[in-house]
Design a protein around this motif. Sequence first.
Motif, short mmCIF file in Angstrom:
data_model
loop_
_atom_site.label_atom_id
_atom_site.label_comp_id
_atom_site.label_asym_id
_atom_site.label_seq_id
_atom_site.Cartn_x
_atom_site.Cartn_y
_atom_site.Cartn_z
N GLN A 80 0.62 -1.14 0.42
CA GLN A 80 0.13 0.47 0.12
C GLN A 80 0.61 1.36 0.23
O GLN A 80 0.59 2.26 -0.51
N SER A 81 2.45 1.69 0.94
CA SER A 81 2.90 2.31 0.45
C SER A 81 3.10 2.88 -1.25
O SER A 81 3.97 3.92 -0.89
N HIS A 82 3.70 2.05 -1.83
CA HIS A 82 4.09 1.88 -3.49
C HIS A 82 2.83 3.11 -3.96
O HIS A 82 2.92 3.08 -5.44
N LEU A 83 1.39 2.43 -3.77
CA LEU A 83 0.23 3.60 -4.46
C LEU A 83 1.13 4.73 -4.36
O LEU A 83 1.37 5.66 -3.70
N GLY A 84 0.40 5.24 -5.75
CA GLY A 84 0.69 6.77 -6.16
C GLY A 84 1.66 6.51 -6.57
O GLY A 84 2.83 7.84 -6.71
N THR A 85 3.02 6.42 -6.03
CA THR A 85 4.60 6.45 -6.28
C THR A 85 5.09 5.85 -7.40
O THR A 85 4.66 5.33 -8.37
N PRO A 86 6.20 6.59 -8.23
CA PRO A 86 6.75 5.68 -9.74
C PRO A 86 7.35 4.15 -9.28
O PRO A 86 7.61 3.74 -7.84
N VAL A 87 7.23 3.51 -10.52
CA VAL A 87 7.20 1.32 -10.38
C VAL A 87 8.84 2.11 -9.61
O VAL A 87 10.15 2.43 -10.52
N ASN A 88 9.29 1.27 -8.69
CA ASN A 88 10.95 1.31 -8.43
C ASN A 88 11.47 0.00 -8.86
O ASN A 88 10.65 -1.55 -8.40
N LYS A 89 12.28 0.01 -9.92
CA LYS A 89 12.27 -1.31 -11.00
C LYS A 89 13.72 -1.85 -10.01
O LYS A 89 14.01 -3.09 -10.53
N SER A 90 14.07 -1.46 -9.25
CA SER A 90 15.25 -2.12 -8.36
C SER A 90 14.73 -2.85 -7.02
O SER A 90 15.47 -3.77 -6.34
#
Length: 307
Positions: A80-90
């Motif tokens: 849920q903390s990733h919602l609305g953030t750019p995709v972290n490909k690492s």
Amino acid sequence: MTREIQQSFREILEETTWIDKDTKRLARDKVDAMALRIGYPDSILDRCELDDRYKDVAIDPNLYFENTLNILRHLTRVEQSHLGTPVNKSIWNTAPAVVNAYYSRNKNQIMFPAGILQPPFYHRYFPKSLNYGGIGVVIGHEITHGFDDKGRLFDRNGNLHRWWRDEAVAQFHERAQCIIDQYGKYVVDEVGIQIDGINTQGENIADNGGIKQAFRSYQKWTNTYGDKDETLPGLNYTGMQLFFLNFAQVWCGETRPAASRNKLKTAVHSPGKYRVIGTLSNSVEFAKVYNCPLGSPMNPVKKCSVW
């Protein structure tokens, strides 16, 4: 090995006659941009980073069920903390101990956790025939997923984007249909059920492409270094034969009838036996190495090929 097998894919792509130049160029860009994740993330070795990552997880050595719930809650909070953030490909989306490999369509990334980097797939002291026939085919398989029925819909940046020309799409579907029809005719005798050729087409395309790339890379290796150490004690097989033998051995397994019925209705992979038979019966190199007469079950006149 991964870099070598990527190069084999590029060469096969260049030799492909059914794709137009523009689509080929974009496919080449996509394989060049493919990110590699091998072994484990660096954070595994950073104690402070690990402590921080799991600081909100409460674990009690006497409470199995509650521990599981706490971990699931933690994973949900992270997602849920990733919602609305750019995709972290690492970010790794799997644990290092898992015996599996992955291709991520929306990251254009291939991942080989440490768990699969062991026998029968790989060992640093194995003959190269076994390594290329094991983990080498897995590497080729994951690369090919970028260009299967679903992977081809995503561009080099992992965006859903129509980058194939219409003519190339039509040619792809024609070749994919051959794979669908081939595997759809296989019947698992134990349960009397046919394989779903449509459901499994992506994995079957990846298997067939992966073995071609890995064998090409293995041939290059033997041309450079020779094959004097490519046999095994007590086995009267050449290195080329051992390559295919280890590929087949990887898929040896037993499944109960109930599990087989369930998988045949839901799974995207064909049963192990047919991953071997289907892939090798399409392989010109296999037929040559094992001297299968043209027209025999493992060397049919009509073979299916996408990549």
